[in-house]
Design an enzyme around this catalytic site. Structure first.
Site, PDB file in Angstrom:
ATOM      1  N   LYS A  58      12.672  -4.194  -4.532  1.00  8.40           N
ATOM      2  CA  LYS A  58      11.674  -4.027  -3.469  1.00  8.40           C
ATOM      3  C   LYS A  58      10.310  -3.855  -4.125  1.00  8.40           C
ATOM      4  O   LYS A  58      10.145  -3.035  -5.021  1.00  8.40           O
ATOM      5  CB  LYS A  58      12.012  -2.807  -2.612  1.00  8.40           C
ATOM      6  CG  LYS A  58      11.056  -2.617  -1.423  1.00  8.40           C
ATOM      7  CD  LYS A  58      11.507  -1.514  -0.498  1.00  8.40           C
ATOM      8  CE  LYS A  58      11.072  -0.138  -0.907  1.00  8.40           C
ATOM      9  NZ  LYS A  58       9.612   0.059  -1.020  1.00  8.40           N
ATOM     10  N   LYS A 102       5.418  -4.276   5.306  1.00  9.00           N
ATOM     11  CA  LYS A 102       5.296  -3.611   6.616  1.00  9.00           C
ATOM     12  C   LYS A 102       4.211  -4.248   7.478  1.00  9.00           C
ATOM     13  O   LYS A 102       3.218  -3.614   7.831  1.00  9.00           O
ATOM     14  CB  LYS A 102       5.016  -2.121   6.464  1.00  9.00           C
ATOM     15  CG  LYS A 102       6.096  -1.365   5.710  1.00  9.00           C
ATOM     16  CD  LYS A 102       5.843   0.128   5.701  1.00  9.00           C
ATOM     17  CE  LYS A 102       6.898   0.892   4.953  1.00  9.00           C
ATOM     18  NZ  LYS A 102       6.835   0.710   3.473  1.00  9.00           N
ATOM     19  N   ILE A 130       2.100  -5.227  10.493  1.00  5.50           N
ATOM     20  CA  ILE A 130       1.871  -4.444  11.713  1.00  5.50           C
ATOM     21  C   ILE A 130       0.546  -4.898  12.329  1.00  5.50           C
ATOM     22  O   ILE A 130      -0.486  -4.261  12.171  1.00  5.50           O
ATOM     23  CB  ILE A 130       1.912  -2.918  11.420  1.00  5.50           C
ATOM     24  CG1 ILE A 130       1.624  -2.084  12.670  1.00  5.50           C
ATOM     25  CG2 ILE A 130       0.974  -2.525  10.298  1.00  5.50           C
ATOM     26  CD1 ILE A 130       1.946  -0.610  12.551  1.00  5.50           C
ATOM     27  N   ASP A 156       7.831   0.533  -7.726  1.00  5.85           N
ATOM     28  CA  ASP A 156       6.444   0.848  -7.376  1.00  5.85           C
ATOM     29  C   ASP A 156       5.585   1.122  -8.603  1.00  5.85           C
ATOM     30  O   ASP A 156       4.952   2.178  -8.721  1.00  5.85           O
ATOM     31  CB  ASP A 156       6.410   2.033  -6.398  1.00  5.85           C
ATOM     32  CG  ASP A 156       7.089   1.698  -5.078  1.00  5.85           C
ATOM     33  OD1 ASP A 156       7.079   0.519  -4.687  1.00  5.85           O
ATOM     34  OD2 ASP A 156       7.644   2.615  -4.445  1.00  5.85           O
TER      35      ASP A 156
HETATM   36  N1  5IU Z   1       9.604   3.777   1.998  1.00  4.62           N
HETATM   37  C1  5IU Z   1       9.960   5.094   2.171  1.00  4.62           C
HETATM   38  N2  5IU Z   1      10.294   5.543   3.414  1.00  4.62           N
HETATM   39  C2  5IU Z   1      10.317   4.740   4.495  1.00  4.62           C
HETATM   40  C3  5IU Z   1       9.981   3.366   4.302  1.00  4.62           C
HETATM   41  C4  5IU Z   1       9.630   2.925   3.053  1.00  4.62           C
HETATM   42  O1  5IU Z   1       9.975   5.868   1.231  1.00  4.62           O
HETATM   43  O2  5IU Z   1      10.645   5.190   5.599  1.00  4.62           O
HETATM   44  I1  5IU Z   1      10.050   2.079   5.885  1.00  4.62           I
HETATM   45  C5  5IU Z   1       9.234   3.218   0.689  1.00  4.62           C
HETATM   46  C6  5IU Z   1       8.073   3.869   0.000  1.00  4.62           C
HETATM   47  C7  5IU Z   1       8.388   3.648  -1.446  1.00  4.62           C
HETATM   48  C8  5IU Z   1       9.896   3.742  -1.501  1.00  4.62           C
HETATM   49  O3  5IU Z   1       8.015   2.322  -1.826  1.00  4.62           O
HETATM   50  O4  5IU Z   1      10.349   3.332  -0.211  1.00  4.62           O
HETATM   51  C9  5IU Z   1      10.441   5.122  -1.810  1.00  4.62           C
HETATM   52  O5  5IU Z   1      10.052   5.517  -3.090  1.00  4.62           O
HETATM   53  P1  5IU Z   1      10.607   6.861  -3.804  1.00  4.62           P
HETATM   54  O6  5IU Z   1      12.124   6.665  -3.913  1.00  4.62           O
HETATM   55  O7  5IU Z   1       9.920   6.869  -5.111  1.00  4.62           O
HETATM   56  O8  5IU Z   1      10.251   8.025  -2.919  1.00  4.62           O
END
Ligand code: 5IU
Length: 274
Positions: A60, A93, A95, A38
């Site tokens: 991802k 996502k 939707i 991210d």
């Molecule tokens: N993400 C979540 N929770 C979820 C879903 C997606 O955290 O339930 I569906 C995504 C958001 C972010 C990553 O892109 O996963 C988690 O990032 P961190 O590990 O930095 O919290």
């Protein structure tokens, strides 16, 4: 149940070429880590993908958070996916109604179908969203072949998530109905193993579980994110653990990736009993 089988065995038996490849990658590189990259510039993203590439099975992306997205971004990602043998998961996502998500997935400004092996959607709009995305990928003129798949967002890690109960149960129903394109779920535990499902398990099904919110050193953030460790995620059924800040925001992201890789793999070996 499938979560007790090694990735290699699941690769051999799986009808989806994409899932076969995913399990083969995991087995070959001994990693079940998905890094949630991210970051907000193309340079950071490609740099991260190149450095972490050897330790991850999947990257991802949130391609719409890049401030300088261009053809170079996805060209670079595709090249690095080849170089390091990982898959690309765009966490878009979807939707919306079927007609809209088809255009968001295939074509559009981001051309997601062109470079993302894996996408995900919420089933808030109902069964039609899954049907629409599956239809696009199965069309005769869809040029990216069978190496594309959909994860249904069945649960979320954020505090007070409403993706529970009937929503989660329906996620499993729709996955079973569109098995050719739905490869599994984003969720926090196995949803299809014997005890965890209300409907009976299909004979030949093997859905892949991706679990987000994995972090070794933090319990959560100030915006409601809730974390668990690689060990606990895998024990509950995660086939692939997704970590973002735990890896990319660490002082040394490569060292962090190795640590998640080692712990995720040890937890997997313990689960399959080898
Ligand atoms: N993400 C979540 N929770 C979820 C879903 C997606 O955290 O339930 I569906 C995504 C958001 C972010 C990553 O892109 O996963 C988690 O990032 P961190 O590990 O930095 O919290």
């Amino acid at each position: 149940s499938s979560s007790r089988q090694p990735y290699g065995a699941r690769a051999k038996n799986h009808p989806s070429p994409l899932v076969r490849k995913l399990f083969e990658v995991a087995e070959a590189k001994k990693t079940n880590v998905t890094v949630s990259a991210d970051v907000t510039t193309t340079k950071e993203l490609l740099d991260l993908a190149d450095r972490l590439g050897p330790h991850i099975a999947v990257i991802k992306t949130h391609i719409d958070i890049l401030s300088d997205f261009s053809e170079e971004t996805t060209k670079g990602l595709k090249q690095l996916a080849e170089k390091h043998n990982f898959l690309i998961f765009e966490d878009r996502k979807f939707i919306d109604i079927g007609n809209t998500v088809q255009k968001q997935y295939h074509g559009g400004a981001l051309r997601i179908s062109e470079w993302a092996h894996i996408i995900n959607c919420s089933i808030l709009p109902g069964e039609g969203i899954v049907q629409a995305l599956a239809q696009t990928a199965a069309a005769k003129d869809f040029p990216y072949g069978p190496e594309r798949g959909l994860l249904i967002l069945a649960e979320m890690t954020s505090k007070g998530s409403l993706a529970t109960g009937a929503y989660t149960t329906r996620s499993v129903d729709y996955a079973r109905r569109y098995k050719e394109f739905v490869m599994g779920f984003v969720c926090n535990r196995s949803l299809t193993d014997e005890q965890s499902t209300e409907t009976s398990k299909g004979e030949d099904e093997d859905f892949v579980v991706f679990t987000t919110g994995v972090n070794l050193s933090s319990a959560g953030d100030k915006l409601g994110q809730q974390y668990q460790t690689p060990q606990s995620a895998v024990a509950r059924g995660a086939d692939f653990i997704i970590a973002g800040r735990g890896i990319y925001a660490a002082p040394d992201p490569v060292e962090a990736a190795k640590q998640y890789q080692q712990q995720g793999w040890a937890a997997y070996l313990a689960r399959v009993g080898s």
